[in-house]
Scaffold this motif. Structure first.
Motif, PDB file in Angstrom:
ATOM      1  N   ALA A   8       0.823  -1.209   0.000  1.00  0.00           N
ATOM      2  CA  ALA A   8       0.000   0.000   0.000  1.00  0.00           C
ATOM      3  C   ALA A   8       0.854   1.256   0.000  1.00  0.00           C
ATOM      4  O   ALA A   8       0.431   2.304  -0.499  1.00  0.00           O
ATOM      5  CB  ALA A   8      -0.928   0.000   1.212  1.00  0.00           C
ATOM      6  N   ALA A   9       2.069   1.163   0.555  1.00  0.00           N
ATOM      7  CA  ALA A   9       2.963   2.326   0.577  1.00  0.00           C
ATOM      8  C   ALA A   9       3.534   2.628  -0.805  1.00  0.00           C
ATOM      9  O   ALA A   9       4.049   3.719  -1.036  1.00  0.00           O
ATOM     10  CB  ALA A   9       4.098   2.096   1.569  1.00  0.00           C
ATOM     11  N   ASN A  10       3.445   1.665  -1.744  1.00  0.00           N
ATOM     12  CA  ASN A  10       3.970   1.864  -3.095  1.00  0.00           C
ATOM     13  C   ASN A  10       2.960   1.314  -4.102  1.00  0.00           C
ATOM     14  O   ASN A  10       3.229   0.326  -4.790  1.00  0.00           O
ATOM     15  CB  ASN A  10       5.321   1.167  -3.234  1.00  0.00           C
ATOM     16  N   PRO A  11       1.776   1.935  -4.192  1.00  0.00           N
ATOM     17  CA  PRO A  11       0.701   1.362  -5.016  1.00  0.00           C
ATOM     18  C   PRO A  11       0.997   1.368  -6.509  1.00  0.00           C
ATOM     19  O   PRO A  11       0.336   0.680  -7.269  1.00  0.00           O
ATOM     20  CB  PRO A  11      -0.494   2.256  -4.681  1.00  0.00           C
ATOM     21  N   ARG A  69       1.189   0.819  11.027  1.00  0.00           N
ATOM     22  CA  ARG A  69       0.747   0.577   9.645  1.00  0.00           C
ATOM     23  C   ARG A  69       0.219  -0.842   9.477  1.00  0.00           C
ATOM     24  O   ARG A  69      -0.762  -1.077   8.763  1.00  0.00           O
ATOM     25  CB  ARG A  69       1.910   0.838   8.681  1.00  0.00           C
ATOM     26  N   VAL A  72      -4.571   6.446   5.103  1.00  0.00           N
ATOM     27  CA  VAL A  72      -3.571   6.374   4.034  1.00  0.00           C
ATOM     28  C   VAL A  72      -3.602   5.003   3.367  1.00  0.00           C
ATOM     29  O   VAL A  72      -3.580   4.878   2.137  1.00  0.00           O
ATOM     30  CB  VAL A  72      -2.169   6.676   4.594  1.00  0.00           C
ATOM     31  N   THR A  73      -3.663   3.942   4.193  1.00  0.00           N
ATOM     32  CA  THR A  73      -3.671   2.583   3.647  1.00  0.00           C
ATOM     33  C   THR A  73      -4.913   2.334   2.799  1.00  0.00           C
ATOM     34  O   THR A  73      -4.830   1.752   1.706  1.00  0.00           O
ATOM     35  CB  THR A  73      -3.596   1.553   4.784  1.00  0.00           C
ATOM     36  N   ARG A  86      -6.696   4.536   1.176  1.00  0.00           N
ATOM     37  CA  ARG A  86      -6.582   5.303  -0.068  1.00  0.00           C
ATOM     38  C   ARG A  86      -5.603   4.639  -1.040  1.00  0.00           C
ATOM     39  O   ARG A  86      -5.881   4.534  -2.241  1.00  0.00           O
ATOM     40  CB  ARG A  86      -6.117   6.729   0.245  1.00  0.00           C
ATOM     41  N   GLN A  87      -4.483   4.158  -0.526  1.00  0.00           N
ATOM     42  CA  GLN A  87      -3.488   3.533  -1.391  1.00  0.00           C
ATOM     43  C   GLN A  87      -3.980   2.202  -1.945  1.00  0.00           C
ATOM     44  O   GLN A  87      -3.714   1.873  -3.108  1.00  0.00           O
ATOM     45  CB  GLN A  87      -2.173   3.329  -0.627  1.00  0.00           C
ATOM     46  N   ARG A 122      -6.066   2.655  -4.894  1.00  0.00           N
ATOM     47  CA  ARG A 122      -5.343   3.065  -6.097  1.00  0.00           C
ATOM     48  C   ARG A 122      -4.655   1.894  -6.802  1.00  0.00           C
ATOM     49  O   ARG A 122      -4.194   2.042  -7.933  1.00  0.00           O
ATOM     50  CB  ARG A 122      -4.274   4.100  -5.729  1.00  0.00           C
ATOM     51  N   LEU A 123      -4.566   0.773  -6.140  1.00  0.00           N
ATOM     52  CA  LEU A 123      -3.863  -0.362  -6.734  1.00  0.00           C
ATOM     53  C   LEU A 123      -4.555  -0.830  -8.017  1.00  0.00           C
ATOM     54  O   LEU A 123      -5.774  -0.962  -8.076  1.00  0.00           O
ATOM     55  CB  LEU A 123      -3.818  -1.537  -5.750  1.00  0.00           C
ATOM     56  N   ARG A 131      11.589   9.568  -4.035  1.00  0.00           N
ATOM     57  CA  ARG A 131      10.315  10.048  -4.596  1.00  0.00           C
ATOM     58  C   ARG A 131      10.241  11.575  -4.607  1.00  0.00           C
ATOM     59  O   ARG A 131       9.645  12.168  -5.501  1.00  0.00           O
ATOM     60  CB  ARG A 131       9.155   9.478  -3.782  1.00  0.00           C
TER      61      ARG A 131
END
Length: 377
Positions: free
Chosen positions: A37-40, A199, A250-251, A253-254, A257-258, A323
């Motif tokens: 999730a931190a790097n979708p 997390r 945050v998790t 939302r990410q 987005r996957l 990033r």
């Protein structure tokens, strides 16, 4: 939304083909899911995790083994500490839950500890949902679920998650419990480790919310979780309440987005397989057929990070610089593009990134020129 039965079955067969013949799937746990999730934007990790590929074995076969993971000593110590915390029907654990999160409730003199054994992850997930529903309908009682099984939909594929414990309070609300072996010194622990635990717990909170939403009267899933650790340098348990609202948002939302895993699988060349038993050249071609989104943060979260870093450096991708740097450079995606723009050889002068690079290059040249004159004197 769950996949239709036939479509879901076809996807499972496709993912099994990607793993390789007779290769068992590696379960996607909450730690891996938090990292995903931190790097979708990383399609490579999404398809490998969705297919249950053992990324540690894959990295070794690619010639870029990773030191990512816990030592056997740390795992043994952690298991011993968890057993101590849950001894006597979880009496000490429930005492800590009440002390840190629910002082107004009656002391947990007697608690229900339902049996959660069942066949397969689907069976355990159903048994956990039943136990949670029964506990919620028993007001005034404490209930401890030891290693329940939860399911969370990730890009169209179910991920089965196993928190250390879930506690049902007398008022029917639910709390996630994370038990870690790193110490709390004078009431506080390493912020980086606490952040990682938060997390991970946020993933469990999301999964519990899906279970709660399916009940007639949805119970409250508490957004403050209990983190249990050894006190100072002893083996005695202590605890802290950790607010995971930010990590949960945050998790969620990410994860939204996957890219759906079936979309990535459909775009792969026919016959693609990620089995570590393949020849190195074939395996490398298969891995490179899926785009990655490498960033330095991957080194602490993904077993394939060393392989992806090497490829990123070879191609001169600016993502290898972080990033934040990538975001500042706009459409300039390689180091060569950046240097060319800074020298005035390419790039649109009206582009803010190009203008900033050229100004920085002029300032550097002026500074070096002044230093050279001072050196001559």
């Amino acid at each position: 939304m769950p996949l239709p039965r036939t479509r879901g079955t076809a996807l499972r067969h496709r993912l099994a083909e990607l793993r390789g013949p007779d290769v068992p799937a590696k379960a996607l746990d909450a730690r891996a899911l938090a990292a995903l999730a931190a790097n979708p934007g990383c399609k490579r990790r999404a398809i490998l995790d969705g297919a249950g590929v053992n990324k540690a074995a894959l990295a070794g076969a690619l010639g870029s083994p990773s030191a990512f993971g816990q030592s056997q000593f740390a795992l043994t110590r952690g298991n011993a500490f968890e057993a101590k915390v849950k001894a006597d029907g979880g009496a000490e654990l429930l005492r800590l839950v009440r002390e840190k999160l629910d002082r107004g409730a009656e002391p947990p003199a007697h608690a229900r500890v339902p049996e959660l054994t069942a066949t397969g992850p689907e069976g355990r997930t159903a048994r956990t949902a039943l136990a949670l529903r029964e506990a919620t309908k028993a007001p005034g009682e404490w209930t401890l679920l030891d290693h329940p099984m939860l399911a969370l939909d990730v890009a169209g594929s179910p991920a089965f998650l196993e928190p250390d414990a879930v506690v049902v309070h007398p008022d029917g609300s639910w709390t996630v419990v994370e038990i870690k072996s790193f110490p709390m010194l004078d009431g506080s622990a390493d912020p980086a480790k606490v952040g990682a635990a938060a997390r991970q717990a946020a993933v469990y909170v999301l999964a519990l919310e899906q279970v709660a939403a399916r009940l007639e009267s949805a119970p409250r899933v508490r957004e403050r979780v209990l983190l249990v650790c050894p006190k100072d340098f002893s083996n005695l348990p202590t605890a802290s309440a950790v607010d995971v609202r930010k990590q949960r948002a945050v998790t969620a939302r990410q994860l939204d987005r996957l890219t759906r895993i079936e979309d990535i699988a459909d775009a792969l060349p026919a016959g693609t397989c990620f089995s570590p038993e393949l020849p190195a050249a074939d395996l490398t071609a298969a891995v490179e057929s899926v785009p990655a989104a490498y960033a330095p943060e991957c080194l602490s979260a993904c077993e394939l990070a060393f392989h992806c870093r090497a490829r990123s450096l070879e191609s001169g991708a600016v993502t290898s610089l972080g990033r934040s740097v990538r975001a500042e450079l706009g459409g300039l995606t390689t180091v060569e593009d950046v240097l060319s723009a800074a020298r005035g050889e390419s790039g649109d002068p009206d582009d803010p990134a190009v203008a900033a690079l050229r100004r920085a290059a002029r300032l550097r040249a002026e500074a070096l020129g002044q230093e050279a004159v001072a050196g001559c004197r």
